[in-house]
Design an enzyme around this catalytic site. Structure first.
Site, short mmCIF file in Angstrom:
data_model
loop_
_atom_site.label_atom_id
_atom_site.label_comp_id
_atom_site.label_asym_id
_atom_site.label_seq_id
_atom_site.Cartn_x
_atom_site.Cartn_y
_atom_site.Cartn_z
CB CYS A 118 -0.94 -0.01 1.20
SG CYS A 118 -2.00 -1.45 1.20
CG HIS A 260 -3.22 3.18 2.05
ND1 HIS A 260 -3.73 2.78 0.83
CD2 HIS A 260 -3.31 2.10 2.87
CE1 HIS A 260 -4.12 1.52 0.93
NE2 HIS A 260 -3.88 1.09 2.15
CG ASN A 290 -6.73 -0.98 1.33
OD1 ASN A 290 -6.02 -0.67 0.37
ND2 ASN A 290 -6.23 -1.36 2.49
O1 UT7 Z 1 -3.82 -1.45 3.36
C1 UT7 Z 1 -3.20 -2.03 4.45
C2 UT7 Z 1 -3.59 -1.42 5.65
N1 UT7 Z 1 -4.67 -2.16 6.30
C3 UT7 Z 1 -5.34 -1.57 7.23
O2 UT7 Z 1 -5.12 -0.42 7.50
C4 UT7 Z 1 -6.35 -2.34 8.02
C5 UT7 Z 1 -6.39 -1.81 9.41
N2 UT7 Z 1 -7.36 -2.49 10.27
C6 UT7 Z 1 -8.69 -2.24 10.15
O3 UT7 Z 1 -9.11 -1.45 9.33
C7 UT7 Z 1 -9.60 -2.92 11.14
O4 UT7 Z 1 -8.84 -3.64 12.07
C8 UT7 Z 1 -10.61 -3.87 10.48
C9 UT7 Z 1 -11.67 -3.07 9.74
C10 UT7 Z 1 -9.92 -4.83 9.54
C11 UT7 Z 1 -11.35 -4.68 11.54
O5 UT7 Z 1 -11.97 -3.81 12.47
P1 UT7 Z 1 -11.81 -4.08 14.04
O6 UT7 Z 1 -12.61 -3.06 14.71
O7 UT7 Z 1 -10.33 -4.11 14.34
O8 UT7 Z 1 -12.47 -5.49 14.21
P2 UT7 Z 1 -11.85 -6.84 14.80
O9 UT7 Z 1 -10.93 -7.48 13.83
O10 UT7 Z 1 -11.35 -6.60 16.19
O11 UT7 Z 1 -13.13 -7.72 14.92
C12 UT7 Z 1 -14.19 -7.39 15.85
C13 UT7 Z 1 -15.27 -8.43 15.72
C14 UT7 Z 1 -14.77 -9.86 15.82
O12 UT7 Z 1 -15.75 -10.61 16.49
P3 UT7 Z 1 -15.58 -11.00 18.05
O13 UT7 Z 1 -14.29 -11.72 18.13
O14 UT7 Z 1 -15.56 -9.68 18.76
O15 UT7 Z 1 -16.79 -11.83 18.30
C15 UT7 Z 1 -14.68 -10.33 14.41
O16 UT7 Z 1 -14.84 -11.72 14.27
O17 UT7 Z 1 -15.88 -8.34 14.44
C16 UT7 Z 1 -15.85 -9.61 13.78
N3 UT7 Z 1 -15.69 -9.38 12.36
C17 UT7 Z 1 -16.73 -9.16 11.55
N4 UT7 Z 1 -18.05 -9.12 11.76
C18 UT7 Z 1 -18.85 -8.85 10.71
C19 UT7 Z 1 -14.53 -9.32 11.65
N5 UT7 Z 1 -14.82 -9.07 10.37
C20 UT7 Z 1 -16.16 -8.97 10.27
C21 UT7 Z 1 -17.04 -8.71 9.21
N6 UT7 Z 1 -18.37 -8.65 9.49
N7 UT7 Z 1 -16.62 -8.48 7.97
#
Ligand code: UT7
Length: 336
Positions: A118, A260, A290
């Site tokens: 990225c 980005h 993204n």
């Molecule tokens: O280009 C490279 C750079 N990449 C980035 O900048 C990505 C940076 N990270 C992010 O943008 C965020 O971490 C994400 C959007 C990927 C995820 O958001 P988050 O608030 O960190 O969520 P999480 O991974 O902590 O997941 C929270 C909950 C989990 O459930 P439990 O364990 O709390 O029951 C996940 O299983 O959300 C669940 N979850 C989803 N639920 C519905 C994860 N993905 C999804 C989904 N839909 N797509």
């Protein structure tokens, strides 16, 4: 401005391309267990474009974006001296840039791929500006293009909702120091955390029976979203501040913040940490998700088309992602 600079870099034109096929969050919820509400509130993404169809590759999008940039200034492709394709999703591991060189008819250009995920477009612009500022080349085409849809595990809801396909291009030209647009840059890598975001090569269990040689293949995007999020929100503001400091300008001098396009929450958090008004954030990720190396040139091209950016505006441009690699460029926009 770097003191050893002999010449400056100006950006003559930009262009971008996205595939026609769009995938909304609603449609996504038919593919994995997710919802429009979850995706939008966590990321700001509403839909993304996917490169569907047979034999379509990153090169096709890159060529389209490049042609649009060339057409804007009626530049003959034969005047390009160098093509840098920033991509992590080539259709040939030896590089896709030469296919672009050939199809554009840029017969005088040397062409190579640059892999920095990225941050690829940032690294591409900085690399190009070295050649321009030391007088090696006159015209350079820098492309950021990715089709990560081909490298996504479409059963992994934590990654598949994020990414989209696109390409963006910029034509850079050597100029006098007075007309220089690339005022400062700052680049970083911390390989300690490379496992937070990768498409790793996985070897087969059994080696070649005679050679003891393990072969394998690349798998899917794997990401520790939380860690990448924390890294971006903590390191990107520091990179921007370092850049501003070495230029001896302040946050108040910034007209536009172009990050980005990974997650709208990241864009807002970085702006907030630096006390930059959210009205200065350039964002289009709700429509495209993204798009990796394409995200910055795609957003820049759109902002220029929308006539948001004016002559002499200061634009802070930062990329971050796999590596982990991140960096900032401070541009002063010049309209031609
Ligand atoms: O280009 C490279 C750079 N990449 C980035 O900048 C990505 C940076 N990270 C992010 O943008 C965020 O971490 C994400 C959007 C990927 C995820 O958001 P988050 O608030 O960190 O969520 P999480 O991974 O902590 O997941 C929270 C909950 C989990 O459930 P439990 O364990 O709390 O029951 C996940 O299983 O959300 C669940 N979850 C989803 N639920 C519905 C994860 N993905 C999804 C989904 N839909 N797509």
């Amino acid at each position: 401005m770097k003191s050893f600079m002999m010449r400056g870099t100006k950006i003559l034109a930009t262009g971008s391309a996205v595939p026609d096929s769009s995938l909304s969050n609603h449609k996504m919820s038919e593919i994995v267990q997710t919802s429009d509400e979850w995706i939008f509130t966590r990321t700001g993404i509403k839909e993304r474009r996917l490169l569907t169809g047979v034999n379509q590759s990153v090169a096709d999008l890159a060529i389209l974006a490049s042609r649009k940039a060339l057409d804007k200034i009626s530049m003959n492709p034969q005047d390009i001296d160098l093509i840098i394709l920033a991509t992590s999703s080539p259709n040939d591991l030896f590089g896709s840039a030469s296919q672009i060189q050939c199809k554009l008819g840029a017969i005088n250009a040397v062409a190579f791929d640059l892999t920095a995920a990225c941050s690829g477009f940032i690294l591409g612009i900085v690399t190009a500006s070295q050649f321009l500022q030391n007088g090696s080349y006159r015209n350079i085409l820098v492309i950021g293009a990715d089709v990560l849809s081909k490298w996504i595990d479409w059963s992994d809801r934590s990654t598949c909702i994020l990414f989209g396909d696109a390409a963006g291009a910029a034509i850079l030209q050597s100029c006098s120091k007075e007309d220089n647009s690339i005022l400062e840059f700052q680049l970083n890598t911390d390989g300690n955390y490379s496992n937070h975001l990768s498409i790793s090569y996985q070897e087969e269990i059994n080696p070649h029976p005679i050679l003891n040689l393990y072969q394998g293949s690349f798998k899917y995007v794997v990401m520790n979203g939380k860690e990448v999020y924390k890294f971006a929100v903590s390191q990107v503001p520091l990179s921007i501040l370092k850049c501003l400091k070495s230029l001896n300008i302040s946050v108040g001098d910034i007209d536009w913040l172009l990050l980005h396009q990974a997650n709208e929450r990241i864009l807002k958090a970085v702006a907030e940490k630096l006390s930059i008004s959210s009205s200065k954030i350039i964002a289009n990720l709700s429509k495209y998700g993204n798009t990796s190396a394409a995200s910055i040139p795609l957003a820049l091209d759109e902002a220029l088309q929308d006539k948001k950016i004016s002559h002499n505006d200061i634009i802070v441009v930062s990329g971050f992602g796999a590596g982990l690699t991140w960096g900032t460029i401070i541009m002063q926009w010049k309209s031609y």
